[in-house]
Design a protein around this motif. Structure first.
Motif, mmCIF file in Angstrom:
data_model
loop_
_atom_site.group_PDB
_atom_site.id
_atom_site.type_symbol
_atom_site.label_atom_id
_atom_site.label_comp_id
_atom_site.label_asym_id
_atom_site.label_seq_id
_atom_site.Cartn_x
_atom_site.Cartn_y
_atom_site.Cartn_z
ATOM 1 N N UNK A 1 -14.977 46.075 -14.363
ATOM 2 C CA UNK A 1 -16.115 46.705 -15.286
ATOM 3 C C UNK A 1 -17.037 47.511 -14.736
ATOM 4 N N UNK B 1 -23.192 42.466 -6.862
ATOM 5 C CA UNK B 1 -23.326 41.981 -7.973
ATOM 6 C C UNK B 1 -22.341 41.215 -8.564
ATOM 7 N N UNK C 1 -18.770 26.243 -13.602
ATOM 8 C CA UNK C 1 -17.544 25.567 -13.892
ATOM 9 C C UNK C 1 -17.217 24.472 -12.935
ATOM 10 N N UNK D 1 -25.446 50.475 -15.790
ATOM 11 C CA UNK D 1 -24.892 48.948 -15.450
ATOM 12 C C UNK D 1 -24.612 48.171 -16.728
ATOM 13 N N UNK E 1 -21.634 49.078 -18.436
ATOM 14 C CA UNK E 1 -20.402 48.496 -17.815
ATOM 15 C C UNK E 1 -19.958 47.153 -18.111
ATOM 16 N N UNK E 2 -21.105 46.257 -18.316
ATOM 17 C CA UNK E 2 -21.059 44.744 -18.576
ATOM 18 C C UNK E 2 -21.202 44.191 -19.733
ATOM 19 N N UNK F 1 -18.329 31.578 -20.715
ATOM 20 C CA UNK F 1 -18.200 32.568 -19.547
ATOM 21 C C UNK F 1 -18.888 33.688 -19.868
ATOM 22 N N UNK G 1 -22.729 33.389 -19.872
ATOM 23 C CA UNK G 1 -23.288 32.962 -18.494
ATOM 24 C C UNK G 1 -23.175 34.357 -17.662
ATOM 25 N N UNK G 2 -22.344 35.172 -17.636
ATOM 26 C CA UNK G 2 -21.911 36.571 -17.119
ATOM 27 C C UNK G 2 -23.078 37.369 -17.548
ATOM 28 N N UNK H 1 -26.468 36.464 -16.230
ATOM 29 C CA UNK H 1 -26.655 36.713 -14.886
ATOM 30 C C UNK H 1 -26.667 38.204 -14.621
ATOM 31 N N UNK H 2 -25.827 39.000 -15.312
ATOM 32 C CA UNK H 2 -25.621 40.342 -14.861
ATOM 33 C C UNK H 2 -26.715 41.139 -15.391
ATOM 34 N N UNK I 1 -29.735 41.138 -13.002
ATOM 35 C CA UNK I 1 -29.280 41.879 -11.899
ATOM 36 C C UNK I 1 -29.208 43.258 -11.986
ATOM 37 N N UNK I 2 -28.719 43.696 -13.073
ATOM 38 C CA UNK I 2 -28.772 45.170 -13.260
ATOM 39 C C UNK I 2 -29.810 45.839 -13.324
ATOM 40 N N UNK J 1 -31.761 45.700 -9.741
ATOM 41 C CA UNK J 1 -30.972 46.525 -8.849
ATOM 42 C C UNK J 1 -31.252 48.200 -9.280
#
Lengths: 159, 174
Positions: free
Chosen positions: A113, A142, A154, B118, B121-122, B139, B142-143, B146-147, B150-151, B154
């Protein structure tokens, strides 16, 4: 869909202000002409990436990947591969069934991504070489962080 | 604006290689060309419309509005707007780049456009739905958790570390 939306919006704006809208359309056409070569370059890179980094190849390489090496391979493949979400995530689902860890899946999908080798021509054209390189390196870092947190969640990684 | 032949060097080489590959009937040439053709069609289906929309945006949207909501003095809400715009972005990063540069030219601050890229993208919604259904909702959750921070972090770092002259390179390729 996007065309219908664009056409409808153009029609409405045209009724409000004819000249302004024509100016906008002209600007848009100019941008299309100006950007055609970089998009063409990207399409070529995508065509090569789809051929050489195929779904089968990803299945084969990530199929038994685990640990730090698995994450590194996943990150590398994710950076050079190009696939839309409706291809990537079913593939990730297959990988999970084959027993690939969430940590590795996260590294693959996040780099897929965020890090773009094939979109490089477009990114460089709009942002210049330096920003492009910095953004991609930061994205790589990242992806590693995301994959570590996923791994901890997990219970695949332990501190 | 003139069209320069050198802008098309990769395409010219690609065409020559394809012609050779086809005349030798190599399977690789057929495979690569099929990919090229189908992705080309995908691009034609919406990228030109995106540029038209950017053109209209450029003419119609007042610079002051973008400066106020996404500019230097904008508050934390600006990240929220960047995310909303990002999550509804069609296609992929290749659409986010021209949109981001158009926003920058209209006065959005660097950290906001980097955040937009950013999160584009996610966090794109259609993609996220695929992810949640095939890999799992937790999943995806959490992604995101976290991201997204961070994006944003950054992006602030990038704004500070990237020199003025490199930012000046951000062209809206008019």
């Amino acid at each position: 869909m996007v065309y219908y939306f664009t056409a409808a919006l153009t029609a409405v704006l045209f009724m409000i202000d004819k000249e302004k809208t024509i100016k906008g359309l002209k600007l848009g056409l100019k941008k299309i002409r100006k950007n055609s070569p970089v998009f063409l370059n990207m399409i070529i890179l995508v065509a090569l990436s789809l051929y050489f980094v195929s779904d089968e190849l990803i299945l084969r390489f990530l199929g038994d990947g685990s640990g730090a090496i698995g994450v590194a391979i996943a990150g590398g493949l994710g950076s050079v591969a190009f696939m839309p979400g409706f291809v990537a995530f079913p593939l990730a689902g297959i990988l999970l069934e084959k027993g690939v860890s969430y940590t590795v899946i996260a590294a693959f999908t996040t780099t897929l991504m965020m890090v773009g080798i094939v979109t490089y021509p477009v990114e460089k054209d709009f942002f210049g070489l330096k920003i492009t390189v910095i953004r991609n390196i930061i994205s790589l870092v990242m992806a590693v962080i995301v994959s570590i947190v996923i791994g901890l969640f997990y219970g695949e990684l332990f501190i | 604006m003139k069209t320069h032949l050198k802008d098309y060097w990769l395409f010219i080489i690609f065409s020559i290689l394809m012609a050779i590959g086809f005349s030798l009937d190599l399977s690789i040439a057929h495979g690569v060309f099929d990919n090229f053709y189908s992705f080309f069609l995908t691009m034609v289906k919406f990228v030109p419309a995106v540029f038209i929309l950017i053109g209209l945006f450029d003419v119609w949207v007042d610079k002051k509005i973008i400066e106020k909501h996404l500019g230097e003095d904008s508050g934390f809400l600006a990240y929220f707007w960047a995310m909303v715009l990002a999550s509804t972005t069609v296609g992929g990063l290749y659409v986010a780049f021209p949109v981001a540069s158009a926003l920058y030219k209209k006065g959005a601050s660097p950290r906001i456009i980097f955040s937009y890229i950013g999160t584009a993208a996610v966090c794109r919604i259609p993609m996220t739905l695929f992810e949640a259904s095939y890999v799992g909702v937790s999943f995806t959750a959490i992604r995101w958790l976290v991201s997204i921070p961070l994006v944003i972090i950054s992006s602030i770092i990038m704004e500070k570390m990237i020199a003025e002259k490199d930012l000046a390179n951000i062209s809206d390729a008019a």
